[in-house]
Design an enzyme around this catalytic site. Structure first.
Site, PDB file in Angstrom:
ATOM      1  CD  GLU A 247      -0.224  14.029   8.614  1.00 15.87           C
ATOM      2  OE1 GLU A 247      -1.519  14.625   8.256  1.00 15.87           O
ATOM      3  OE2 GLU A 247       0.547  14.641   9.204  1.00 15.87           O
ATOM      4  CB  CYS A 281      -3.239  17.279   9.798  1.00 14.45           C
ATOM      5  SG  CYS A 281      -2.165  16.397  10.610  1.00 14.45           S
TER       6      CYS A 281
END
Length: 476
Positions: A247, A281
């Site tokens: 990720e 994020c």
């Protein structure tokens, strides 16, 4: 602060000949010193994982499920300790730290149940008297690398599914926030897993990352980090053909349509944008607001942003803590000042808070008149900066929202079900929130596309990255 911890190898806390200081982002002073692994320490951790692997696999899914529930019980019992460690190392408010630890506990609960449901299947064969059996087996040893912004949730997302699948783990947390992972690993001791099932090393890239990537016994690596680091990991993994999931960065668009319910939209957007000082994020980075509601949206956004109290996360009335380090502080200010020089308007913030001369604090910042080519808009800023631009129609905004190499998360606020469905279908992202930012849940697959990574963490899908598929043709 770290005196009860260290490197965790073969079921025990161990010291090392070297160490590193962990600095507070609030005071810029050392919180304590932790042992730093040598290449030999990392090799010993991999050796321990290799010895433990057959024993962990032999436990079976039901026994591993019981172990994960015991781990979650221990984590809940030590929630106060862990919450304070998160806030001390990251500076984020205690309330946010508590929610993060609770989410981490929930990962172990969820994957305890998934451990009981690693299903195979049987398929009839065209060979007379034959059948195909498809089973799923643990990939083996996992190297797990996590970032500093969610120092509990990120390790939990890797440890829980790996252990549920029957994989041993060598965890390498960020050197900026190692203590939280140490508390979690200490809780794992309560699970009764074989010694070596989980190991923890902290230290330089040369001493930790390089040995893990070079060792062919490590069959999978999982990363939460930057796109640049992810690209390098893919190249390094090729040498030993490791399975890779990651990720990476995001640059999430947020679309506020003309029919959005403005007040609850503003409440949700402001709270999400400035959570963890914007160091998330999946935070909304590119705010597209319809012409008809733009001015009211900006006014309400600025009014809410100015009410956020910036300070030490250990203080109960703090709404936003600091950036993680001096480098991030300098980078955020450069991004903001660059946008202003390029023609953006500073609506609020844009500087260190008055009277705070130590710590990596920056005011909640709002920029308007932003264009798509400005750095603050074109790149993930990873800070407390809301960059707002206008749009006129649906087709235009969807095209602009998709004009990015990233594809982690995207959001839209609308009261139209039809528009919501069209938006979900058109946006290029691994996750889309409509009138909601609640994407990170143990039962939901978290991850992105394109330069934002590959694989998923969470949900039934999350355990799949830790399993290999085996086919057997059986004929009698």
């Amino acid at each position: 602060m770290y005196q009860n911890f260290g490197l965790f190898i073969d079921g025990a806390w161990v010291r090392s000949s070297d160490g590193l200081d962990v600095l507070s982002p609030v005071t810029e002073k050392p919180l304590g010193r932790v042992p730093a692994a040598s290449p030999e320490d990392t090799a010993r951790a991999i050796d321990a994982a290799a010895r433990a692997l057959p024993h962990l696999r032999e436990m079976g899914g039901f026994a591993r499920a019981d172990a994960l529930h015991r781990i979650a019980d221990e984590m809940l019992a030590r929630a106060d300790e862990a919450t304070r460690m998160i806030s001390a190392e990251t500076g984020k408010p205690l309330a946010q730290s508590g929610r993060e630890w609770a989410l981490s506990c929930d990962q172990f609960r969820w994957y305890a149940e998934e451990a009981r449901r690693i299903y195979g299947r049987m398929v009839e064969s065209r060979v007379p008297g034959g059948r195909f059996e498809i089973t799923r087996e643990p990939v083996g040893i996992v190297g797990a690398f996590t970032a500093w912004n969610f120092p509990a949730a990120l390790p939990a997302r890797k440890l829980a599914p790996a252990l549920a699948a029957g994989c041993c783990v060598v965890l390498r947390p960020s050197s900026q926030t190692p203590g939280v992972a140490m508390v979690m690993v200490d809780c794992i001791r309560a699970g009764g897993l074989p010694d070596g099932a989980v190991n923890l090393v902290v230290g330089s890239t040369a001493n930790t990352y390089v040995p893990i990537m070079a060792d062919a016994r490590v069959r999978k690596v999982s990363l939460t980090g930057s796109t640049r680091v992810g690209q390098q990991m893919i190249r390094d993994a090729a040498d030993t053909v490791k399975k890779v999931s990651m990720e990476l960065g995001g640059n999430a668009p947020l679309i506020v349509y003309d029919d959005a319910d403005l007040e609850p939209t503003l409440d949700a957007v402001v709270a999400t944008k400035f959570a963890n000082c914007g160091q998330v994020c999946v935070t909304p980075d590119r705010l597209f607001v319809h012409d008809s509601v733009h001015d009211a949206f900006v006014e309400g956004f600025v009014r809410r942003a100015r009410k956020i109290r910036v300070g030490d996360g250990m203080d109960s009335d703090t709404g936003m803590g600091p950036l993680i380090n001096a480098g991030r502080l300098s980078e955020i200010d450069a991004i903001v000042q660059g946008a202003i020089r390029a023609g953006a308007t500073l609506a609020c913030g844009g500087q260190r808070p008055a009277g705070q001369n130590s710590g990596h604090f920056y005011e909640p910042t709002v920029l308007t008149g932003v264009t798509d080519d400005m750095r603050v808009f074109a790149e993930e800023n990873f800070g407390p900066v809301a960059a707002i631009t206008r749009f006129g129609d649906e087709a235009e905004v969807l095209a602009r929202a998709n004009a990015s190499d990233m594809g982690l998360a995207a959001y839209a606020f609308t009261r139209s079900p039809d528009r919501a469905r069209r938006t979900v279908a058109t946006l290029k992202a691994g996750m889309v929130g409509i009138n909601s930012f609640a994407l990170a849940a143990s039962e939901a697959p978290f991850g992105g596309t394109n330069f934002s990574g590959m694989g998923r963490e969470g949900g039934t899908e999350g355990i799949g990255d830790y399993l290999d598929t085996k086919l057997a043709q059986i004929v009698f």
